[in-house]
Design a protein around this motif. Structure first.
Motif, PDB file in Angstrom:
ATOM      1  N   ILE A  74       1.124  -0.884   0.265  1.00 23.32           N
ATOM      2  CA  ILE A  74       0.007   0.369   0.111  1.00 23.32           C
ATOM      3  C   ILE A  74       0.940   1.428   0.126  1.00 23.32           C
ATOM      4  O   ILE A  74      -0.066   2.321  -1.062  1.00 23.32           O
ATOM      5  N   PHE A  75       1.903   1.264   0.697  1.00 21.89           N
ATOM      6  CA  PHE A  75       2.990   2.225   0.827  1.00 21.89           C
ATOM      7  C   PHE A  75       3.812   2.130  -0.472  1.00 21.89           C
ATOM      8  O   PHE A  75       4.923   3.199  -0.245  1.00 21.89           O
ATOM      9  N   SER A  76       3.492   2.011  -1.364  1.00 26.74           N
ATOM     10  CA  SER A  76       5.039   1.703  -2.660  1.00 26.74           C
ATOM     11  C   SER A  76       4.852   3.117  -2.839  1.00 26.74           C
ATOM     12  O   SER A  76       6.359   2.788  -4.048  1.00 26.74           O
ATOM     13  N   ASP A  77       3.861   3.321  -3.268  1.00 24.02           N
ATOM     14  CA  ASP A  77       4.591   4.351  -4.696  1.00 24.02           C
ATOM     15  C   ASP A  77       3.925   6.139  -3.276  1.00 24.02           C
ATOM     16  O   ASP A  77       3.404   7.261  -4.224  1.00 24.02           O
ATOM     17  N   ILE A  78       4.320   6.070  -2.221  1.00 19.94           N
ATOM     18  CA  ILE A  78       3.890   6.749  -1.284  1.00 19.94           C
ATOM     19  C   ILE A  78       5.442   7.928  -0.720  1.00 19.94           C
ATOM     20  O   ILE A  78       6.436   6.832  -0.682  1.00 19.94           O
ATOM     21  N   ASP A  79       6.187   9.025  -0.906  1.00 19.06           N
ATOM     22  CA  ASP A  79       6.873   9.236  -0.024  1.00 19.06           C
ATOM     23  C   ASP A  79       6.949   9.449   0.923  1.00 19.06           C
ATOM     24  O   ASP A  79       7.870   9.681   1.336  1.00 19.06           O
ATOM     25  N   ALA A  80       6.240   9.688   1.737  1.00 15.92           N
ATOM     26  CA  ALA A  80       6.295   9.838   3.539  1.00 15.92           C
ATOM     27  C   ALA A  80       5.042   9.390   3.903  1.00 15.92           C
ATOM     28  O   ALA A  80       3.716  10.217   3.034  1.00 15.92           O
ATOM     29  N   ALA A  81       4.706   9.156   4.632  1.00 14.04           N
ATOM     30  CA  ALA A  81       3.577   8.782   5.765  1.00 14.04           C
ATOM     31  C   ALA A  81       3.802   9.833   7.300  1.00 14.04           C
ATOM     32  O   ALA A  81       4.573   9.353   7.862  1.00 14.04           O
TER      33      ALA A  81
END
Length: 385
Positions: free
Chosen positions: A140-147
């Motif tokens: 789910i976080f593979s295309d997210i740059d920061a959480a």
């Protein structure tokens, strides 16, 4: 532009307060947060977000995304909304969920101008079987740059660390018999559990000081005159880093096997909850958030609290730059997981904490989307961990 983000908060502040108070009045336990999810996702849809519900096979999980007209980084805000038995939102998840939703909505109003995307991830059951774990495992976080996520507390603290944790169940099977008339024909499963506890206590002297091992006997027999043929122990085993935890868990498993050999029982070992990894705070991202929170609240953000707990945000931090700071009500010594903490969320101080948290998250997202040097430092730090 940041002044415009403040104005956007003013437009939705009452909406956020209404949602948070509604969650307080209608608490739902982990993986049962159907109405809570509906409340948050309906609002996000009204604000132009595309919503996908039931992700990672968790019915109350969701992903809501607002894609800008220009390319750019993708920022994720994580929403929690599960409550605790007995004390409702004694951990303030009614604030956490609405702060993340508010931050995303505020930032979305400027995304088309500055580029990028903003995502809200609804993450059920943080208190028990955190959905951030399968989200991390399933890409789910593979295309997210920061959480980012921010948690209410007595005072404001920087994002720090947490312990990796495995939840392990040891189920022993023996043979029942009359404990007085024919004890020699029985195999006592409870004896296995007792030997397990004795063995665990014996190794406490020989593990690093960060290790925490604590357990219960969840099943230990039905009557004193019947040899228990089935007994179960459940343990949490924690350590500062996953590698050390794995070594300690291996020792505990060996002790459990030894207890079975000593008593003649058979043993089944399983995980009764998902495993949490240790939290790795991205310092560059944390510093950016602290700066914004101090400007918004006018109060100092303290150094990280020493933590012996475990959070599913740790799993997120292994796959994407992440922070999990704490935002203060301004009441030192206020203890979470209490009715007093829950009640604080619906006071004027609680409502202001909600507004400050949403705005600080939004401002930090804006910084990341518009400051290339900050973005690069965040990514470089993450890639070098």
């Amino acid at each position: 532009m940041k002044d415009e983000l403040i104005k956007e908060l003013d437009h939705i502040k009452q909406d956020l307060i209404n949602m948070s108070d509604h969650l307080y009045d209608n608490p739902e336990l982990g993986d049962q947060e159907y109405e809570s999810m509906k409340l948050l996702t309906n609002y996000l849809e009204q604000q132009g977000f595309q919503v996908d519900k039931g992700i990672v096979d968790r019915p109350t999980a969701f992903k809501a995304e607002y894609k800008g007209e220009k390319p750019g980084p993708k920022i994720a805000y994580l929403a929690e909304y599960d409550a605790l038995p007995g004390v409702g939102h004694g951990c303030g998840h009614n604030l956490i969920g609405t702060m993340s939703v508010g931050a995303a909505v505020i930032l979305s109003k400027k995304i088309d101008q500055i580029g990028g995307s903003v995502v809200v991830l609804g993450t059920p059951a943080e208190e028990t079987n955190g959905a951030k774990v399968p989200m991390s495992d399933e890409g789910i976080f593979s295309d997210i740059d920061a959480a980012m996520i921010v948690h209410p507390s007595d005072l404001s603290y920087s994002s720090g660390d947490s312990l990796a944790m495995d939840a392990i169940q040891f189920a022993y099977k023996g043979k029942s018999s009359h404990a007085a008339a024919s004890p020699e024909k029985g195999i006592n499963a409870l004896d296995s559990v007792i030997q397990l506890f004795n063995g665990v206590n014996a190794i406490r002297e020989h593990v690093t000081s960060d290790v925490r091992i604590h357990g219960i006997i969840s099943e230990g027999g039905q009557a004193a005159n019947v040899v228990p043929e089935y007994a179960v122990a459940q343990f949490y085993v924690r350590a500062k880093e996953r590698n050390n935890l794995n070594n300690v868990v291996e020792k505990v498993r060996n002790i459990a096997q030894g207890a079975a050999l000593m008593t003649g029982t058979t043993l089944e070992i399983s995980n009764y909850e998902l495993s949490y990894d240790n939290m790795i705070t991205n310092k560059a991202l944390s510093d950016a958030f602290n700066k914004n929170l101090e400007q918004v609240s006018g109060k100092t953000v303290l150094p990280p609290k020493q933590s012996y707990g475990s959070i599913d945000m740790g799993n997120v931090s292994q796959v994407v730059p992440a922070i999990h700071p704490y935002i203060g009500f301004g009441e030192e010594g206020l203890i979470a997981h209490t009715q007093e903490f829950a009640d604080k969320t619906i006071t004027a101080e609680g409502h202001q904490t909600l507004a400050n948290g949403a705005l600080s998250l939004a401002l930090t997202g804006y910084d990341l989307l518009t400051d290339k040097a900050l973005y690069q430092s965040i990514q470089q730090e993450f890639n070098s961990k």
